[in-house]
Design a protein around this motif. Structure first.
Motif, PDB file in Angstrom:
ATOM      1  N   GLU A 182       0.836  -1.201   0.000  1.00 33.72           N
ATOM      2  CA  GLU A 182       0.000   0.000   0.000  1.00 33.72           C
ATOM      3  C   GLU A 182       0.871   1.251   0.000  1.00 33.72           C
ATOM      4  O   GLU A 182       0.569   2.230  -0.686  1.00 33.72           O
ATOM      5  N   MET A 183       1.951   1.232   0.769  1.00 34.63           N
ATOM      6  CA  MET A 183       2.853   2.384   0.836  1.00 34.63           C
ATOM      7  C   MET A 183       3.606   2.542  -0.482  1.00 34.63           C
ATOM      8  O   MET A 183       3.804   3.664  -0.958  1.00 34.63           O
ATOM      9  N   LEU A 184       4.006   1.427  -1.087  1.00 31.84           N
ATOM     10  CA  LEU A 184       4.657   1.489  -2.395  1.00 31.84           C
ATOM     11  C   LEU A 184       3.740   2.139  -3.424  1.00 31.84           C
ATOM     12  O   LEU A 184       4.168   3.005  -4.192  1.00 31.84           O
ATOM     13  N   THR A 185       2.496   1.733  -3.431  1.00 28.13           N
ATOM     14  CA  THR A 185       1.518   2.280  -4.377  1.00 28.13           C
ATOM     15  C   THR A 185       1.315   3.772  -4.134  1.00 28.13           C
ATOM     16  O   THR A 185       1.293   4.567  -5.080  1.00 28.13           O
TER      17      THR A 185
ATOM     18  N   VAL B 265       9.153  11.700   7.786  1.00 26.93           N
ATOM     19  CA  VAL B 265       8.374  10.971   8.779  1.00 26.93           C
ATOM     20  C   VAL B 265       6.948  10.805   8.270  1.00 26.93           C
ATOM     21  O   VAL B 265       6.338  11.760   7.783  1.00 26.93           O
ATOM     22  N   LYS B 266       6.446   9.577   8.346  1.00 27.26           N
ATOM     23  CA  LYS B 266       5.072   9.283   7.926  1.00 27.26           C
ATOM     24  C   LYS B 266       4.095   9.946   8.895  1.00 27.26           C
ATOM     25  O   LYS B 266       4.387  10.032  10.075  1.00 27.26           O
ATOM     26  N   PRO B 267       2.955  10.374   8.428  1.00 23.35           N
ATOM     27  CA  PRO B 267       2.482  10.326   7.055  1.00 23.35           C
ATOM     28  C   PRO B 267       3.198  11.368   6.189  1.00 23.35           C
ATOM     29  O   PRO B 267       3.438  12.490   6.622  1.00 23.35           O
ATOM     30  N   VAL B 268       3.518  10.972   4.974  1.00 24.04           N
ATOM     31  CA  VAL B 268       4.256  11.828   4.042  1.00 24.04           C
ATOM     32  C   VAL B 268       3.272  12.466   3.068  1.00 24.04           C
ATOM     33  O   VAL B 268       2.426  11.777   2.517  1.00 24.04           O
ATOM     34  N   SER B 269       3.410  13.765   2.885  1.00 26.40           N
ATOM     35  CA  SER B 269       2.566  14.441   1.895  1.00 26.40           C
ATOM     36  C   SER B 269       3.314  14.541   0.573  1.00 26.40           C
ATOM     37  O   SER B 269       4.547  14.444   0.524  1.00 26.40           O
ATOM     38  N   ARG B 270       2.583  14.767  -0.481  1.00 17.84           N
ATOM     39  CA  ARG B 270       3.172  14.939  -1.809  1.00 17.84           C
ATOM     40  C   ARG B 270       4.140  16.117  -1.812  1.00 17.84           C
ATOM     41  O   ARG B 270       5.227  16.030  -2.372  1.00 17.84           O
ATOM     42  N   ASP B 271       3.746  17.215  -1.183  1.00 14.31           N
ATOM     43  CA  ASP B 271       4.598  18.410  -1.146  1.00 14.31           C
ATOM     44  C   ASP B 271       5.904  18.152  -0.390  1.00 14.31           C
ATOM     45  O   ASP B 271       6.969  18.603  -0.820  1.00 14.31           O
TER      46      ASP B 271
ATOM     47  N   ILE C 206      19.672   9.320  -1.133  1.00 14.47           N
ATOM     48  CA  ILE C 206      18.758   8.388  -0.454  1.00 14.47           C
ATOM     49  C   ILE C 206      17.849   9.158   0.492  1.00 14.47           C
ATOM     50  O   ILE C 206      18.328   9.932   1.327  1.00 14.47           O
ATOM     51  N   ILE C 207      16.547   8.919   0.347  1.00 12.05           N
ATOM     52  CA  ILE C 207      15.563   9.482   1.275  1.00 12.05           C
ATOM     53  C   ILE C 207      15.010   8.338   2.100  1.00 12.05           C
ATOM     54  O   ILE C 207      14.477   7.360   1.555  1.00 12.05           O
ATOM     55  N   MET C 208      15.142   8.439   3.417  1.00 11.59           N
ATOM     56  CA  MET C 208      14.616   7.435   4.345  1.00 11.59           C
ATOM     57  C   MET C 208      13.225   7.878   4.787  1.00 11.59           C
ATOM     58  O   MET C 208      13.036   9.035   5.172  1.00 11.59           O
ATOM     59  N   ILE C 209      12.271   6.952   4.703  1.00 12.16           N
ATOM     60  CA  ILE C 209      10.893   7.234   5.106  1.00 12.16           C
ATOM     61  C   ILE C 209      10.551   6.310   6.273  1.00 12.16           C
ATOM     62  O   ILE C 209      10.785   5.105   6.194  1.00 12.16           O
ATOM     63  N   THR C 210      10.007   6.884   7.349  1.00 13.58           N
ATOM     64  CA  THR C 210       9.728   6.078   8.529  1.00 13.58           C
ATOM     65  C   THR C 210       8.579   6.650   9.342  1.00 13.58           C
ATOM     66  O   THR C 210       8.231   7.818   9.194  1.00 13.58           O
ATOM     67  N   GLY C 211       8.039   5.819  10.174  1.00 12.09           N
ATOM     68  CA  GLY C 211       7.022   6.243  11.122  1.00 12.09           C
ATOM     69  C   GLY C 211       7.651   6.715  12.427  1.00 12.09           C
ATOM     70  O   GLY C 211       6.953   7.170  13.330  1.00 12.09           O
ATOM     71  N   HIS C 212       8.967   6.615  12.522  1.00 14.20           N
ATOM     72  CA  HIS C 212       9.682   6.983  13.743  1.00 14.20           C
ATOM     73  C   HIS C 212      10.538   8.221  13.505  1.00 14.20           C
ATOM     74  O   HIS C 212      11.515   8.153  12.774  1.00 14.20           O
ATOM     75  N   GLY C 213      10.179   9.319  14.126  1.00 15.26           N
ATOM     76  CA  GLY C 213      10.943  10.551  13.964  1.00 15.26           C
ATOM     77  C   GLY C 213      11.835  10.857  15.153  1.00 15.26           C
ATOM     78  O   GLY C 213      12.392  11.950  15.242  1.00 15.26           O
ATOM     79  N   GLU C 214      11.978   9.880  16.048  1.00 17.70           N
ATOM     80  CA  GLU C 214      12.799  10.107  17.234  1.00 17.70           C
ATOM     81  C   GLU C 214      14.252  10.366  16.844  1.00 17.70           C
ATOM     82  O   GLU C 214      14.750   9.870  15.839  1.00 17.70           O
TER      83      GLU C 214
ATOM     84  N   GLN D  56       4.422   5.686  -5.252  1.00 21.15           N
ATOM     85  CA  GLN D  56       4.463   5.681  -6.718  1.00 21.15           C
ATOM     86  C   GLN D  56       3.513   6.731  -7.294  1.00 21.15           C
ATOM     87  O   GLN D  56       3.881   7.484  -8.195  1.00 21.15           O
ATOM     88  N   ARG D  57       2.307   6.791  -6.755  1.00 18.50           N
ATOM     89  CA  ARG D  57       1.325   7.780  -7.219  1.00 18.50           C
ATOM     90  C   ARG D  57       1.827   9.201  -6.984  1.00 18.50           C
ATOM     91  O   ARG D  57       1.693  10.066  -7.850  1.00 18.50           O
ATOM     92  N   MET D  58       2.366   9.430  -5.811  1.00 16.65           N
ATOM     93  CA  MET D  58       2.883  10.763  -5.490  1.00 16.65           C
ATOM     94  C   MET D  58       4.021  11.142  -6.430  1.00 16.65           C
ATOM     95  O   MET D  58       4.067  12.259  -6.945  1.00 16.65           O
TER      96      MET D  58
END
Length: 141
Positions: A21-24, A117-123, A92-100, A27-29
């Protein structure tokens, strides 16, 4: 004064996340931003194989994945491999739910160029992608 948007269509992007779901969503963004050459992998092993097979200009990876982590992927990319098609200085951009702080620090030490940090917006994604891609020469068209 109008800003000219970079020609994102020439960039090859690899997105790695074990959640389809996150890949999709990513990809859309990326497509809505203007990227068109997007590959996906659901694990580190597949990502490493793809990095070996063709040159990429940007890597987006999740931090926490089943099996190997995105952090391990970053370390392997930064270590490079003889004969790889992708350069070790790949943005490399790291995407995570943990912003600690500890997560961010570990990612930076491993060689991550930017952190989202998730949730990630298009902007947010566009801003980070533009920033890291501005630091490297554009690919040949």
């Amino acid at each position: 004064m109008t800003l000219v948007k970079p020609a994102y269509a020439i960039y090859r992007i690899l997105v790695v996340d074990d959640q389809t779901e996150m890949l999709t969503l990513l990809q859309r963004m990326l497509k809505s931003i203007g990227f068109s050459q997007i590959w996906t992998a659901t694990n580190v092993q597949d990502a490493l194989q793809m990095l070996n097979e063709r040159p990429f200009n940007l890597l987006l990876t999740d931090y926490n994945m089943m099996g190997n982590t995105g952090l391990e992927l970053v370390r392997k990319v930064r270590a490079g491999s003889p004969g790889w098609s992708t350069r070790a200085d790949l943005p490399i951009i790291m995407i995570t739910g943990h912003g600690e702080r500890d997560y961010v620090l570990a990612a930076r030490q491993a060689g991550v160029s930017a952190f989202l940090v998730k949730p990630v917006s298009r902007d947010q994604l566009e801003e980070k992608a533009a920033a890291v891609l501005a630091r490297v020469p554009p690919p040949a068209a």
